[in-house]
Scaffold this motif. Structure first.
Motif, PDB file in Angstrom:
ATOM      1  N   ALA A   1      51.078  39.009  39.763  1.00  0.00           N
ATOM      2  CA  ALA A   1      49.974  38.095  39.484  1.00  0.00           C
ATOM      3  C   ALA A   1      49.049  37.937  40.689  1.00  0.00           C
ATOM      4  O   ALA A   1      47.830  37.821  40.531  1.00  0.00           O
ATOM      5  N   ARG A   2      49.618  37.948  41.898  1.00  0.00           N
ATOM      6  CA  ARG A   2      48.789  37.768  43.102  1.00  0.00           C
ATOM      7  C   ARG A   2      47.783  38.906  43.245  1.00  0.00           C
ATOM      8  O   ARG A   2      46.640  38.698  43.678  1.00  0.00           O
ATOM      9  N   GLN A   3      48.188  40.131  42.911  1.00  0.00           N
ATOM     10  CA  GLN A   3      47.278  41.267  43.014  1.00  0.00           C
ATOM     11  C   GLN A   3      46.154  41.163  41.996  1.00  0.00           C
ATOM     12  O   GLN A   3      44.982  41.405  42.319  1.00  0.00           O
ATOM     13  N   LEU A   4      46.516  40.811  40.784  1.00  0.00           N
ATOM     14  CA  LEU A   4      45.496  40.685  39.753  1.00  0.00           C
ATOM     15  C   LEU A   4      44.512  39.577  40.092  1.00  0.00           C
ATOM     16  O   LEU A   4      43.296  39.751  39.934  1.00  0.00           O
ATOM     17  N   ARG A   5      45.028  38.463  40.592  1.00  0.00           N
ATOM     18  CA  ARG A   5      44.147  37.347  40.942  1.00  0.00           C
ATOM     19  C   ARG A   5      43.103  37.766  41.972  1.00  0.00           C
ATOM     20  O   ARG A   5      41.918  37.436  41.854  1.00  0.00           O
ATOM     21  N   GLY A   6      43.531  38.517  42.994  1.00  0.00           N
ATOM     22  CA  GLY A   6      42.605  38.952  44.029  1.00  0.00           C
ATOM     23  C   GLY A   6      41.475  39.802  43.479  1.00  0.00           C
ATOM     24  O   GLY A   6      40.309  39.628  43.853  1.00  0.00           O
ATOM     25  N   HIS A   7      41.789  40.706  42.568  1.00  0.00           N
ATOM     26  CA  HIS A   7      40.754  41.562  42.003  1.00  0.00           C
ATOM     27  C   HIS A   7      39.867  40.808  41.013  1.00  0.00           C
ATOM     28  O   HIS A   7      38.671  41.081  40.918  1.00  0.00           O
ATOM     29  N   VAL A   8      40.442  39.869  40.289  1.00  0.00           N
ATOM     30  CA  VAL A   8      39.638  39.057  39.370  1.00  0.00           C
ATOM     31  C   VAL A   8      38.616  38.240  40.156  1.00  0.00           C
ATOM     32  O   VAL A   8      37.443  38.145  39.780  1.00  0.00           O
ATOM     33  N   GLU A   9      39.060  37.651  41.252  1.00  0.00           N
ATOM     34  CA  GLU A   9      38.161  36.810  42.057  1.00  0.00           C
ATOM     35  C   GLU A   9      37.072  37.619  42.734  1.00  0.00           C
ATOM     36  O   GLU A   9      35.935  37.172  42.870  1.00  0.00           O
ATOM     37  N   ALA A  10      37.405  38.843  43.161  1.00  0.00           N
ATOM     38  CA  ALA A  10      36.453  39.629  43.944  1.00  0.00           C
ATOM     39  C   ALA A  10      35.571  40.542  43.107  1.00  0.00           C
ATOM     40  O   ALA A  10      34.506  40.959  43.558  1.00  0.00           O
ATOM     41  N   TRP A  11      35.988  40.845  41.880  1.00  0.00           N
ATOM     42  CA  TRP A  11      35.285  41.909  41.159  1.00  0.00           C
ATOM     43  C   TRP A  11      34.866  41.590  39.733  1.00  0.00           C
ATOM     44  O   TRP A  11      33.802  42.050  39.288  1.00  0.00           O
ATOM     45  N   LEU A  12      35.613  40.830  38.979  1.00  0.00           N
ATOM     46  CA  LEU A  12      35.388  40.707  37.543  1.00  0.00           C
ATOM     47  C   LEU A  12      33.932  40.359  37.231  1.00  0.00           C
ATOM     48  O   LEU A  12      33.421  39.333  37.675  1.00  0.00           O
ATOM     49  N   PRO A  13      33.241  41.200  36.459  1.00  0.00           N
ATOM     50  CA  PRO A  13      31.827  40.948  36.153  1.00  0.00           C
ATOM     51  C   PRO A  13      31.620  39.628  35.407  1.00  0.00           C
ATOM     52  O   PRO A  13      32.425  39.248  34.550  1.00  0.00           O
ATOM     53  N   GLU A  14      30.550  38.950  35.735  1.00  0.00           N
ATOM     54  CA  GLU A  14      30.208  37.682  35.082  1.00  0.00           C
ATOM     55  C   GLU A  14      30.024  37.899  33.580  1.00  0.00           C
ATOM     56  O   GLU A  14      29.412  38.869  33.145  1.00  0.00           O
ATOM     57  N   GLY A  15      30.589  36.997  32.813  1.00  0.00           N
ATOM     58  CA  GLY A  15      30.442  37.065  31.374  1.00  0.00           C
ATOM     59  C   GLY A  15      31.515  37.861  30.661  1.00  0.00           C
ATOM     60  O   GLY A  15      31.550  37.887  29.419  1.00  0.00           O
TER      61      GLY A  15
END
Length: 249
Positions: free
Chosen positions: A99-113
Motif C-alpha cells: 500500500a505504501r508504494q501505491l500511495r506514493g505513486h497516487v500522490e505524485a502522478w495520478l491524473p486529475e479527474g
C-alpha cells in the motif's frame, strides 16, 4: 524463533492494512476506484488490460493504469498504446506491491479527474495476494494453459478474489483444459465468485470486464471472498491460511 516470525508477520499485516485502509478512504473521497489485477507471469494480463484500457479511452472514460515489475518499462510501453495515462512502477526486486508504494505513486502522478485506476501487480500468485492495496476490486486472472488445479495450489489468491477471469480461452481445446473442473476448483476455494471467460486476441470478454469494473466504481456490491489478504513469510514455520480455513486438502 517462531514467536519472533509471528510478531514480524503481525506487524507487517497491521502496518499495511492501516495504510491500505487510509488510502481506500482517501481515494473514495476523491472518487477513485482501484482495480488490483493479480496473475502468474504469462497469463495474458497485460494484453487484456491494454484492450480494456483502449475500450475505455474510446468511450472517453477517465481511466489510468499503474503497472508493476521488478525491471524494464516494457509493460508500460505496451499499455500506453491504448491512449490511457500509464505509469511504470519498478519494485527494485520486491516480488509484490504494498500500500505504501501505491500511495506514493497516487500522490505524485495520478491524473486529475481519474475515476478508475487499474493496478497491474507483479506477476506472481503468492506474494501479491498477501497485501491489500486499498483496492475496490481484486481480480485474479489465469490462462487455460496453466491447469485446472491452480486455484487449489494458490488458495490465498483465488480465495481473496472478487472476480476471477479465465484468459486465452481460444487455446482451451489445444491445451486440453477442463473448464468444468476449473470452475469446481474455483468454487471450492471461493464459493459464489463469478468466473469470466476472455480472449484478448479476439476481444472476447473485454466489454464484459469493463462493465463489471464500471459497475463497482458506480457503487454496485462486490462478491465477498472468504479469505482476506495476509502477509506471508518465506519460512517453513508459517501455517498457510488456506489450510486453516479448510480450503486445501
Amino acid at each position: 524463533m517462531c514467536d519472533s516470525v509471528d510478531e514480524v508477520t503481525q506487524a507487517v499485516l497491521a502496518k499495511n492494512d492501516g495504510l491500505a485502509a487510509d488510502l481506500r478512504d482517501e481515494l473514495t473521497r476523491r472518487g477513485v476506484s482501484v482495480v488490483n489485477l493479480l496473475s502468474s507471469p504469462g497469463s495474458g494480463k497485460t494484453e487484456l488490460l491494454g484492450r480494456v484500457l483502449a475500450r475505455a479511452v474510446e468511450r472517453t472514460l477517465p481511466v489510468a493504469a499503474l503497472t508493476a515489475d521488478l525491471a524494464t518499462d516494457n509493460d508500460a510501453d505496451r499499455l500506453a498504446r491504448s491512449g490511457a495515462p500509464v505509469k511504470q512502477l519498478l519494485t527494485d526486486g520486491l516480488c509484490h506491491l504494498e500500500a505504501r508504494q501505491l500511495r506514493g505513486h497516487v500522490e505524485a502522478w495520478l491524473p486529475e479527474g481519474t475515476s478508475l485506476l487499474f493496478v497491474e501487480n507483479v506477476g506472481n500468485l503468492v506474494c501479491p495476494a498477501s497485501y491489500d492495496l486499498g483496492e475496490s476490486l481484486r481480480i485474479v486472472l489465469m490462462a487455460v494453459t496453466e491447469g485446472e488445479d491452480k486455484p487449489l495450489k494458490y488458495p490465498t489468491a483465488f480465495g481473496s478474489a472478487h472476480l476471477v477471469v479465465l484468459t486465452k480461452t481460444d487455446l482451451t481445446g489445444p491445451a486440453g483444459f477442463d473448464e468444468a473442473a476449473f470452475e469446481a476448483n474455483v468454487q471450492r476455494v471461493n464459493p459464489g465468485v463469478e468466473v469470466m471467460r476472455s480472449c484478448a486476441r479476439t476481444g472476447a470478454g473485454v466489454d464484459t470486464l469493463l462493465e463489471r469494473v464500471l459497475a463497482v466504481r458506480d457503487g454496485a456490491p462486490v462478491h465477498r471472498p472468504p479469505l482476506a489478504p495476509r502477509p506471508h513469510t518465506h519460512t517453513h514455520t508459517h501455517t498457510y491460511e488456506g489450510a486453516e480455513a479448510g480450503l486445501v486438502p
